[in-house]
Scaffold this motif. Sequence first.
Motif, PDB file in Angstrom:
ATOM      1  N   ARG A   1       0.869  -1.131   0.136  1.00 37.27           N
ATOM      2  CA  ARG A   1       0.131   0.086  -0.156  1.00 37.27           C
ATOM      3  C   ARG A   1       1.103   1.258   0.092  1.00 37.27           C
ATOM      4  O   ARG A   1       0.753   2.225   1.002  1.00 37.27           O
ATOM      5  CB  ARG A   1      -0.967   0.050   1.356  1.00 37.27           C
ATOM      6  CG  ARG A   1      -1.787  -1.188   1.317  1.00 37.27           C
ATOM      7  CD  ARG A   1      -2.559  -1.463   2.738  1.00 37.27           C
ATOM      8  NE  ARG A   1      -3.532  -0.288   2.854  1.00 37.27           N
ATOM      9  CZ  ARG A   1      -4.268  -0.239   4.099  1.00 37.27           C
ATOM     10  NH1 ARG A   1      -4.028  -0.965   5.036  1.00 37.27           N
ATOM     11  NH2 ARG A   1      -5.062   0.870   3.948  1.00 37.27           N
TER      12      ARG A   1
ATOM     13  N   ASP B   1       1.498   4.068  -1.981  1.00 38.56           N
ATOM     14  CA  ASP B   1       0.834   5.066  -2.441  1.00 38.56           C
ATOM     15  C   ASP B   1       0.152   5.797  -1.250  1.00 38.56           C
ATOM     16  O   ASP B   1       0.136   6.837  -0.853  1.00 38.56           O
ATOM     17  CB  ASP B   1       0.037   5.107  -3.635  1.00 38.56           C
ATOM     18  CG  ASP B   1       0.956   5.030  -4.802  1.00 38.56           C
ATOM     19  OD1 ASP B   1       2.353   5.276  -4.712  1.00 38.56           O
ATOM     20  OD2 ASP B   1       0.538   4.735  -5.965  1.00 38.56           O
ATOM     21  N   GLU B   2      -0.839   4.926  -0.618  1.00 37.16           N
ATOM     22  CA  GLU B   2      -1.300   5.219   0.707  1.00 37.16           C
ATOM     23  C   GLU B   2      -0.504   5.629   1.844  1.00 37.16           C
ATOM     24  O   GLU B   2      -0.457   6.678   2.341  1.00 37.16           O
ATOM     25  CB  GLU B   2      -2.334   3.869   1.171  1.00 37.16           C
ATOM     26  CG  GLU B   2      -3.585   3.626   0.395  1.00 37.16           C
ATOM     27  CD  GLU B   2      -4.175   2.465   0.680  1.00 37.16           C
ATOM     28  OE1 GLU B   2      -4.940   2.733   1.515  1.00 37.16           O
ATOM     29  OE2 GLU B   2      -3.872   1.357   0.148  1.00 37.16           O
TER      30      GLU B   2
ATOM     31  N   ILE C   1       2.506   6.831   1.425  1.00 33.41           N
ATOM     32  CA  ILE C   1       3.060   8.070   1.071  1.00 33.41           C
ATOM     33  C   ILE C   1       2.343   9.367   1.527  1.00 33.41           C
ATOM     34  O   ILE C   1       2.560  10.329   1.782  1.00 33.41           O
ATOM     35  CB  ILE C   1       3.649   8.323  -0.465  1.00 33.41           C
ATOM     36  CG1 ILE C   1       4.751   7.339  -0.849  1.00 33.41           C
ATOM     37  CG2 ILE C   1       3.754   9.496  -0.915  1.00 33.41           C
ATOM     38  CD1 ILE C   1       5.890   7.597  -0.321  1.00 33.41           C
TER      39      ILE C   1
ATOM     40  N   ARG D   1      10.032   3.864  -8.093  1.00 38.36           N
ATOM     41  CA  ARG D   1      10.422   2.645  -7.599  1.00 38.36           C
ATOM     42  C   ARG D   1      11.956   2.177  -8.096  1.00 38.36           C
ATOM     43  O   ARG D   1      12.086   2.103  -9.258  1.00 38.36           O
ATOM     44  CB  ARG D   1       9.470   1.603  -8.215  1.00 38.36           C
ATOM     45  CG  ARG D   1       8.124   2.174  -7.699  1.00 38.36           C
ATOM     46  CD  ARG D   1       7.012   0.804  -7.976  1.00 38.36           C
ATOM     47  NE  ARG D   1       5.684   1.388  -7.582  1.00 38.36           N
ATOM     48  CZ  ARG D   1       4.943   1.114  -6.564  1.00 38.36           C
ATOM     49  NH1 ARG D   1       5.819   0.822  -5.353  1.00 38.36           N
ATOM     50  NH2 ARG D   1       3.724   1.643  -6.097  1.00 38.36           N
TER      51      ARG D   1
ATOM     52  N   TYR E   1      -5.192  11.221  -2.071  1.00 38.90           N
ATOM     53  CA  TYR E   1      -4.528   9.787  -2.712  1.00 38.90           C
ATOM     54  C   TYR E   1      -5.079   9.750  -4.254  1.00 38.90           C
ATOM     55  O   TYR E   1      -4.114   9.261  -4.976  1.00 38.90           O
ATOM     56  CB  TYR E   1      -5.505   8.611  -2.009  1.00 38.90           C
ATOM     57  CG  TYR E   1      -4.991   7.346  -2.325  1.00 38.90           C
ATOM     58  CD1 TYR E   1      -3.956   6.679  -2.306  1.00 38.90           C
ATOM     59  CD2 TYR E   1      -6.233   6.473  -2.777  1.00 38.90           C
ATOM     60  CE1 TYR E   1      -3.655   5.394  -2.833  1.00 38.90           C
ATOM     61  CE2 TYR E   1      -5.867   5.286  -3.369  1.00 38.90           C
ATOM     62  CZ  TYR E   1      -4.569   4.716  -3.141  1.00 38.90           C
ATOM     63  OH  TYR E   1      -4.204   3.712  -3.772  1.00 38.90           O
TER      64      TYR E   1
END
Length: 259
Positions: free
Chosen positions: A183, A185-186, A188, A204, A258
């Motif tokens: 998870r 991106d969450e 971040i 990445r 998000y």
Amino acid sequence: VEPCRVNVAELDILSADEALIFVHLMKTGGTSLFQALHRKYPEEQIFHYVPRKEGSRLEDLEGLTPDQKAQLKFIHGHARFGFHRHLKQPSRYITMLREPVSRVVSLYYFIHQNPQREMPEAERCPTLQDYLDKPLKAFDNAQTRAIAGIVSAEFKPGHCTTELLDIAKKNLDTCLMVGVTERFDESIVILKRVLDLQAVFYARTNENPQRPKVREISQEDIEKIKHYNQLDIALYTYANELLDKKICKLGQVFQDEYQ
């Protein structure tokens, strides 16, 4: 289930006088996260901890002048929880956890395909099966061990208990942010909030396209990994719960950022 109460003010935020310690667990996406954070701090405020690399060892940290040590604001590396004891300034932790089976598979192929990396705790095993037949702390509840801290040294491979898990959970409770690789991106979005960043940019890195997917690993090997990582499985579940709680506190603010 009670609906979330939206109160952004409840979200814990790093204060100006606090140093940030990033406990980078191997193969959890930590290098990508480090790149994002590195931009926030000038070089003189960063200490990149590498246990056996000259200039980055613990003795090198201790060799800094009091003024040099006092200005450190970002410590990153494969350290265990408890690293704050080497600093006088107040500090907070962040870390990332990964689904244990995926992490162990990724770790093995990273070690196997990078013989130039010095990793004395992991022997050069020609196959994943050979690696799993040699119980090592590198894949025996390694995430729980790192988060529990120095006390984990008392537990031999294959002999970790729920006592160690309880210590690790309590330590995670004190973290400014606990991210989850799956998870990213969450995580971040939450990181951006707790560090009061305007924006977070990352790419990445350290991904290994040559390693097989977990679905390609034999069921026997998967079960063996699970056997040696029962505590990591439980800690990973707990990390997801902690991330959910922070997302809940942000409410619609999180959803907007998000997206």
